[in-house]
Design an enzyme around this catalytic site. Structure first.
Site, PDB file in Angstrom:
ATOM      1  N   LYS A   1      51.096  15.734  58.491  1.00 20.19           N
ATOM      2  CA  LYS A   1      52.266  15.767  59.356  1.00 20.19           C
ATOM      3  C   LYS A   1      52.328  17.082  60.137  1.00 20.19           C
ATOM      4  O   LYS A   1      51.635  18.058  59.786  1.00 20.19           O
ATOM      5  CB  LYS A   1      53.521  15.611  58.491  1.00 20.19           C
ATOM      6  CG  LYS A   1      53.596  14.297  57.709  1.00 20.19           C
ATOM      7  CD  LYS A   1      54.891  14.242  56.903  1.00 20.19           C
ATOM      8  CE  LYS A   1      55.015  12.925  56.152  1.00 20.19           C
ATOM      9  NZ  LYS A   1      56.348  12.800  55.513  1.00 20.19           N
TER      10      LYS A   1
ATOM     11  N   TYR B   1      58.000   3.857  59.762  1.00 18.70           N
ATOM     12  CA  TYR B   1      59.130   4.177  58.883  1.00 18.70           C
ATOM     13  C   TYR B   1      60.242   3.142  59.031  1.00 18.70           C
ATOM     14  O   TYR B   1      61.427   3.489  58.977  1.00 18.70           O
ATOM     15  CB  TYR B   1      59.637   5.591  59.175  1.00 18.70           C
ATOM     16  CG  TYR B   1      58.736   6.698  58.648  1.00 18.70           C
ATOM     17  CD1 TYR B   1      58.169   6.627  57.366  1.00 18.70           C
ATOM     18  CD2 TYR B   1      58.461   7.835  59.410  1.00 18.70           C
ATOM     19  CE1 TYR B   1      57.352   7.639  56.876  1.00 18.70           C
ATOM     20  CE2 TYR B   1      57.654   8.860  58.928  1.00 18.70           C
ATOM     21  CZ  TYR B   1      57.103   8.754  57.659  1.00 18.70           C
ATOM     22  OH  TYR B   1      56.301   9.758  57.169  1.00 18.70           O
TER      23      TYR B   1
ATOM     24  N   ASN C   1      57.314  17.534  54.344  1.00 15.77           N
ATOM     25  CA  ASN C   1      56.554  17.459  53.087  1.00 15.77           C
ATOM     26  C   ASN C   1      55.049  17.263  53.292  1.00 15.77           C
ATOM     27  O   ASN C   1      54.373  16.667  52.466  1.00 15.77           O
ATOM     28  CB  ASN C   1      57.169  16.406  52.155  1.00 15.77           C
ATOM     29  CG  ASN C   1      57.140  15.021  52.773  1.00 15.77           C
ATOM     30  OD1 ASN C   1      56.661  14.862  53.899  1.00 15.77           O
ATOM     31  ND2 ASN C   1      57.617  14.034  52.057  1.00 15.77           N
TER      32      ASN C   1
ATOM     33  N   HIS D   1      51.708  12.274  54.698  1.00 14.46           N
ATOM     34  CA  HIS D   1      52.052  10.889  54.355  1.00 14.46           C
ATOM     35  C   HIS D   1      50.853  10.286  53.635  1.00 14.46           C
ATOM     36  O   HIS D   1      49.708  10.566  53.990  1.00 14.46           O
ATOM     37  CB  HIS D   1      52.321  10.063  55.623  1.00 14.46           C
ATOM     38  CG  HIS D   1      52.297   8.587  55.352  1.00 14.46           C
ATOM     39  ND1 HIS D   1      53.377   7.911  54.841  1.00 14.46           N
ATOM     40  CD2 HIS D   1      51.297   7.659  55.462  1.00 14.46           C
ATOM     41  CE1 HIS D   1      53.063   6.637  54.653  1.00 14.46           C
ATOM     42  NE2 HIS D   1      51.806   6.460  55.030  1.00 14.46           N
TER      43      HIS D   1
ATOM     44  N   GLU E   1      48.765  -0.021  57.499  1.00 10.72           N
ATOM     45  CA  GLU E   1      48.886   1.310  58.107  1.00 10.72           C
ATOM     46  C   GLU E   1      47.576   1.762  58.746  1.00 10.72           C
ATOM     47  O   GLU E   1      47.584   2.413  59.797  1.00 10.72           O
ATOM     48  CB  GLU E   1      49.359   2.320  57.045  1.00 10.72           C
ATOM     49  CG  GLU E   1      50.796   2.045  56.610  1.00 10.72           C
ATOM     50  CD  GLU E   1      51.311   2.992  55.532  1.00 10.72           C
ATOM     51  OE1 GLU E   1      50.534   3.836  55.031  1.00 10.72           O
ATOM     52  OE2 GLU E   1      52.502   2.875  55.191  1.00 10.72           O
TER      53      GLU E   1
HETATM   54  P1  IDP Z   1      56.987   9.018  50.818  1.00 15.92           P
HETATM   55  O1  IDP Z   1      56.504   9.764  52.050  1.00 15.92           O
HETATM   56  O2  IDP Z   1      56.864   9.868  49.582  1.00 15.92           O
HETATM   57  O3  IDP Z   1      56.352   7.652  50.669  1.00 15.92           O
HETATM   58  P2  IDP Z   1      59.404   7.685  51.784  1.00 15.92           P
HETATM   59  O4  IDP Z   1      60.617   7.378  50.954  1.00 15.92           O
HETATM   60  O5  IDP Z   1      58.547   6.556  52.235  1.00 15.92           O
HETATM   61  O6  IDP Z   1      58.564   8.788  50.982  1.00 15.92           O
HETATM   62  O7  IDP Z   1      59.944   8.486  53.051  1.00 15.92           O
HETATM   63  C1  IDP Z   1      59.114   8.724  54.148  1.00 15.92           C
HETATM   64  C2  IDP Z   1      59.339  10.139  54.648  1.00 15.92           C
HETATM   65  O8  IDP Z   1      60.700  10.285  55.082  1.00 15.92           O
HETATM   66  C3  IDP Z   1      59.179  11.213  53.577  1.00 15.92           C
HETATM   67  O9  IDP Z   1      57.823  11.567  53.358  1.00 15.92           O
HETATM   68  C4  IDP Z   1      59.992  12.346  54.155  1.00 15.92           C
HETATM   69  O10 IDP Z   1      59.270  13.061  55.164  1.00 15.92           O
HETATM   70  C5  IDP Z   1      61.133  11.597  54.817  1.00 15.92           C
HETATM   71  N1  IDP Z   1      62.310  11.527  53.942  1.00 15.92           N
HETATM   72  C6  IDP Z   1      62.495  10.709  52.866  1.00 15.92           C
HETATM   73  N2  IDP Z   1      63.693  10.920  52.294  1.00 15.92           N
HETATM   74  C7  IDP Z   1      64.298  11.903  53.034  1.00 15.92           C
HETATM   75  C8  IDP Z   1      65.565  12.563  52.971  1.00 15.92           C
HETATM   76  O11 IDP Z   1      66.413  12.295  52.088  1.00 15.92           O
HETATM   77  N3  IDP Z   1      65.806  13.520  53.917  1.00 15.92           N
HETATM   78  C9  IDP Z   1      64.917  13.837  54.892  1.00 15.92           C
HETATM   79  N4  IDP Z   1      63.714  13.234  54.993  1.00 15.92           N
HETATM   80  C10 IDP Z   1      63.406  12.279  54.078  1.00 15.92           C
HETATM   81 MG    MG Z   2      56.557   6.004  51.886  1.00 15.99          MG
END
Ligand code: IDP
Ligand code: MG
Length: 153
Positions: A9, A49, A112, A115, A126
């Site tokens: 990212k 997303y 974070n 992905h 994907e």
């Molecule tokens: P993942 O990336 O661990 O699979 P997902 O729940 O699919 O997690 O969420 C996708 C992305 O959305 C996350 O990697 C993160 O960047 C963002 N995200 C998820 N939850 C939050 C939140 O509560 N606040 C801000 N960003 C979030």
């Molecule tokens: Mg995810």
């Protein structure tokens, strides 16, 4: 052999972590079947997303994912979806374990670093979303016999 999609990212690209993240996948013994830089737009991110479009943080996530180009990787290996999710660590990087990519390089839920596909079915969708067929290379690295036993274990 199973495939998965990884995106480095903007939080990884801007912080100059591309090389260190790819080196972890190479060292682990994962095969890089596709690799490119791309600028994401709202259309692809709304698909990618789709499970999050109604969340209050979605506009912020969109901006974060378009803040710079990303690196898209298609990785191959035995149980690679599960392996790469374990290497990534949990979503909130501040809670991710040391030794994981998010745990070692991040402090944020949103920013974070990477992905990683969460199931083999989603990985197939994907990979098609981010790569054209001709951008995925089917080759066997010569080190393969030192990565797996003859029966692929
Ligand atoms: P993942 O990336 O661990 O699979 P997902 O729940 O699919 O997690 O969420 C996708 C992305 O959305 C996350 O990697 C993160 O960047 C963002 N995200 C998820 N939850 C939050 C939140 O509560 N606040 C801000 N960003 C979030
Ligand atoms: Mg995810």
């Amino acid at each position: 052999m199973e495939s998965t999609l990884v995106l480095i990212k903007p939080s990884g690209v801007e912080r100059a972590l591309i090389g260190r993240i790819i080196a972890r996948f190479e060292s682990k013994g994962l095969i890089i079947a596709g690799l490119k830089m791309m600028q994401l737009d709202e259309k692809i991110l709304r698909e990618h997303y789709s499970h999050l479009v109604d969340k209050p943080f979605f506009p912020s996530l969109l901006n974060a994912m378009m803040a710079s180009p990303v690196i898209a990787l298609c990785l191959k290996g035995k149980d690679v979806v599960e392996v790469v999710r374990a290497m990534a660590g949990v979503t909130d990087a501040s809670k991710a374990l040391p030794g994981t990519i998010r745990g070692d390089f991040g402090m944020s839920n949103q920013e974070n670093i990477i992905h990683a596909s969460d199931s083999p079915e989603n990985a197939t969708t994907e990979i098609k979303r981010f790569f054209h067929d001709k951008e995925i290379f089917d080759y066997t690295p010569c080190i393969i016999k030192f990565l797996y036993s003859p029966d692929g274990k």
